[in-house]
Scaffold this motif. Sequence first.
Motif, PDB file in Angstrom:
ATOM      1  N   GLY A   1       0.786  -1.225   0.000  1.00  0.00           N
ATOM      2  CA  GLY A   1       0.000   0.000   0.000  1.00  0.00           C
ATOM      3  C   GLY A   1       0.820   1.277   0.000  1.00  0.00           C
ATOM      4  N   GLU A   2       2.140   1.172  -0.147  1.00  0.00           N
ATOM      5  CA  GLU A   2       3.015   2.350  -0.191  1.00  0.00           C
ATOM      6  C   GLU A   2       3.593   2.493  -1.590  1.00  0.00           C
ATOM      7  OE1 GLU A   2       4.886   4.157   2.603  1.00  0.00           O
ATOM      8  OE2 GLU A   2       3.682   3.345   4.233  1.00  0.00           O
ATOM      9  N   TYR A   3       3.671   3.762  -2.040  1.00  0.00           N
ATOM     10  CA  TYR A   3       4.128   4.050  -3.400  1.00  0.00           C
ATOM     11  C   TYR A   3       4.966   5.324  -3.402  1.00  0.00           C
ATOM     12  CZ  TYR A   3       0.343   0.837  -4.085  1.00  0.00           C
ATOM     13  OH  TYR A   3      -0.468  -0.273  -3.990  1.00  0.00           O
ATOM     14  N   ASN A   4       5.849   5.430  -4.359  1.00  0.00           N
ATOM     15  CA  ASN A   4       6.643   6.641  -4.562  1.00  0.00           C
ATOM     16  C   ASN A   4       6.246   7.299  -5.871  1.00  0.00           C
ATOM     17  OD1 ASN A   4       8.365   6.901  -2.296  1.00  0.00           O
ATOM     18  ND2 ASN A   4       9.596   5.213  -3.042  1.00  0.00           N
ATOM     19  N   TRP A   5       6.456   8.585  -5.922  1.00  0.00           N
ATOM     20  CA  TRP A   5       6.223   9.397  -7.124  1.00  0.00           C
ATOM     21  C   TRP A   5       7.360  10.406  -7.204  1.00  0.00           C
ATOM     22  CZ3 TRP A   5       2.104  10.225 -10.705  1.00  0.00           C
ATOM     23  CH2 TRP A   5       2.206  11.383 -11.462  1.00  0.00           C
ATOM     24  N   ILE A   6       7.968  10.540  -8.361  1.00  0.00           N
ATOM     25  CA  ILE A   6       8.986  11.565  -8.582  1.00  0.00           C
ATOM     26  C   ILE A   6       8.533  12.414  -9.756  1.00  0.00           C
ATOM     27  CG2 ILE A   6      11.369  12.032  -9.245  1.00  0.00           C
ATOM     28  CD1 ILE A   6      12.144   9.362  -8.002  1.00  0.00           C
ATOM     29  N   GLY A   7       8.555  13.734  -9.587  1.00  0.00           N
ATOM     30  CA  GLY A   7       8.160  14.611 -10.676  1.00  0.00           C
ATOM     31  C   GLY A   7       8.104  16.058 -10.232  1.00  0.00           C
ATOM     32  N   GLU A   8       7.693  16.893 -11.140  1.00  0.00           N
ATOM     33  CA  GLU A   8       7.603  18.329 -10.875  1.00  0.00           C
ATOM     34  C   GLU A   8       6.237  18.737 -10.331  1.00  0.00           C
ATOM     35  OE1 GLU A   8      10.139  20.336 -10.931  1.00  0.00           O
ATOM     36  OE2 GLU A   8      11.471  18.802 -11.726  1.00  0.00           O
ATOM     37  N   MET A   9       5.349  17.788 -10.123  1.00  0.00           N
ATOM     38  CA  MET A   9       3.989  18.096  -9.705  1.00  0.00           C
ATOM     39  C   MET A   9       3.922  18.394  -8.211  1.00  0.00           C
ATOM     40  SD  MET A   9       3.489  17.543 -12.675  1.00  0.00           S
ATOM     41  CE  MET A   9       3.405  16.522 -14.099  1.00  0.00           C
ATOM     42  N   ASN A  10       2.816  19.036  -7.796  1.00  0.00           N
ATOM     43  CA  ASN A  10       2.612  19.303  -6.375  1.00  0.00           C
ATOM     44  C   ASN A  10       1.815  18.162  -5.742  1.00  0.00           C
ATOM     45  OD1 ASN A  10      -0.129  19.717  -6.953  1.00  0.00           O
ATOM     46  ND2 ASN A  10       0.127  21.924  -7.129  1.00  0.00           N
ATOM     47  N   ALA A  11       1.648  18.232  -4.419  1.00  0.00           N
ATOM     48  CA  ALA A  11       0.976  17.159  -3.685  1.00  0.00           C
ATOM     49  C   ALA A  11      -0.470  16.969  -4.129  1.00  0.00           C
ATOM     50  CB  ALA A  11       1.037  17.437  -2.183  1.00  0.00           C
ATOM     51  N   SER A  12      -1.151  18.047  -4.481  1.00  0.00           N
ATOM     52  CA  SER A  12      -2.541  17.931  -4.939  1.00  0.00           C
ATOM     53  C   SER A  12      -2.629  17.118  -6.223  1.00  0.00           C
ATOM     54  CB  SER A  12      -3.149  19.317  -5.169  1.00  0.00           C
ATOM     55  OG  SER A  12      -3.253  20.006  -3.954  1.00  0.00           O
ATOM     56  N   PHE A  13      -1.687  17.332  -7.135  1.00  0.00           N
ATOM     57  CA  PHE A  13      -1.664  16.562  -8.380  1.00  0.00           C
ATOM     58  C   PHE A  13      -1.416  15.087  -8.084  1.00  0.00           C
ATOM     59  CE2 PHE A  13       0.370  14.482 -11.899  1.00  0.00           C
ATOM     60  CZ  PHE A  13      -0.372  14.885 -12.992  1.00  0.00           C
ATOM     61  N   VAL A  14      -0.461  14.807  -7.198  1.00  0.00           N
ATOM     62  CA  VAL A  14      -0.144  13.422  -6.847  1.00  0.00           C
ATOM     63  C   VAL A  14      -1.352  12.755  -6.197  1.00  0.00           C
ATOM     64  CG1 VAL A  14       1.402  11.931  -5.513  1.00  0.00           C
ATOM     65  CG2 VAL A  14       2.314  13.963  -6.658  1.00  0.00           C
ATOM     66  N   LEU A  15      -2.050  13.478  -5.326  1.00  0.00           N
ATOM     67  CA  LEU A  15      -3.254  12.933  -4.703  1.00  0.00           C
ATOM     68  C   LEU A  15      -4.309  12.607  -5.747  1.00  0.00           C
ATOM     69  CD1 LEU A  15      -4.958  12.160  -2.257  1.00  0.00           C
ATOM     70  CD2 LEU A  15      -5.603  14.575  -2.063  1.00  0.00           C
ATOM     71  N   GLU A  16      -4.541  13.507  -6.688  1.00  0.00           N
ATOM     72  CA  GLU A  16      -5.522  13.249  -7.747  1.00  0.00           C
ATOM     73  C   GLU A  16      -5.143  12.020  -8.565  1.00  0.00           C
ATOM     74  OE1 GLU A  16      -6.415  16.702 -10.136  1.00  0.00           O
ATOM     75  OE2 GLU A  16      -6.496  17.961  -8.343  1.00  0.00           O
ATOM     76  N   ALA A  17      -3.846  11.870  -8.863  1.00  0.00           N
ATOM     77  CA  ALA A  17      -3.388  10.702  -9.620  1.00  0.00           C
ATOM     78  C   ALA A  17      -3.611   9.416  -8.827  1.00  0.00           C
ATOM     79  CB  ALA A  17      -1.917  10.862  -9.991  1.00  0.00           C
ATOM     80  N   ALA A  18      -3.366   9.466  -7.523  1.00  0.00           N
ATOM     81  CA  ALA A  18      -3.571   8.289  -6.674  1.00  0.00           C
ATOM     82  C   ALA A  18      -5.053   7.935  -6.575  1.00  0.00           C
ATOM     83  CB  ALA A  18      -2.987   8.536  -5.286  1.00  0.00           C
ATOM     84  N   VAL A  19      -5.903   8.943  -6.416  1.00  0.00           N
ATOM     85  CA  VAL A  19      -7.353   8.702  -6.353  1.00  0.00           C
ATOM     86  C   VAL A  19      -7.830   8.083  -7.662  1.00  0.00           C
ATOM     87  CG1 VAL A  19      -9.619   9.837  -6.246  1.00  0.00           C
ATOM     88  CG2 VAL A  19      -7.812  10.479  -4.623  1.00  0.00           C
ATOM     89  N   LYS A  20      -7.354   8.606  -8.776  1.00  0.00           N
ATOM     90  CA  LYS A  20      -7.734   8.078 -10.096  1.00  0.00           C
ATOM     91  C   LYS A  20      -7.315   6.614 -10.242  1.00  0.00           C
ATOM     92  CE  LYS A  20      -6.736   8.717 -14.998  1.00  0.00           C
ATOM     93  NZ  LYS A  20      -5.930   9.459 -15.966  1.00  0.00           N
TER      94      LYS A  20
END
Length: 97
Positions: free
Chosen positions: A49-68
Motif C-alpha cells: 500500500g506504499e508508493y513513490n512518485w517523482i516529478g515536478e507536480m505538487n501534492a494535490s496533483f499526486v493525490l488526484e493521480a492516486a485517487v484516479k
Amino acid sequence: MALYTTRIEILGSNDHGAYQTLNDAMEANGFFCTIQLTSTSPVYKLPTGEYNWIGEMNASFVLEAAVKAAAQITNQVRILITKVDNIREWYNLEEVK
C-alpha cells in the motif's frame, strides 16, 4: 524534482490480490512500489500500500493521480500523500532481485 510517498489503505480488505491489482493501477499511473537510497544502491520493495512518485507536480496533483488509480479498483480507500524532503531510513524491507 519532488519526491512524494503515497500510502493507500483499501478499506475492509486484507486481500493481497486487491493490493496487487492496486499496484498495477498505480504503476500505470506513474507511481512505483520500490525505494532506493542512491542510483547505485540496492532496490527494495515498499510495504504493502506504499508508493513513490517523482516529478515536478505538487501534492494535490499526486493525490488526484492516486485517487484516479485507486478508483479503478474501489473508491473505498484512505490515501495520504507526504512530500519527502530528507533522506529516508528503513528497516527489513525486501530487496528486489
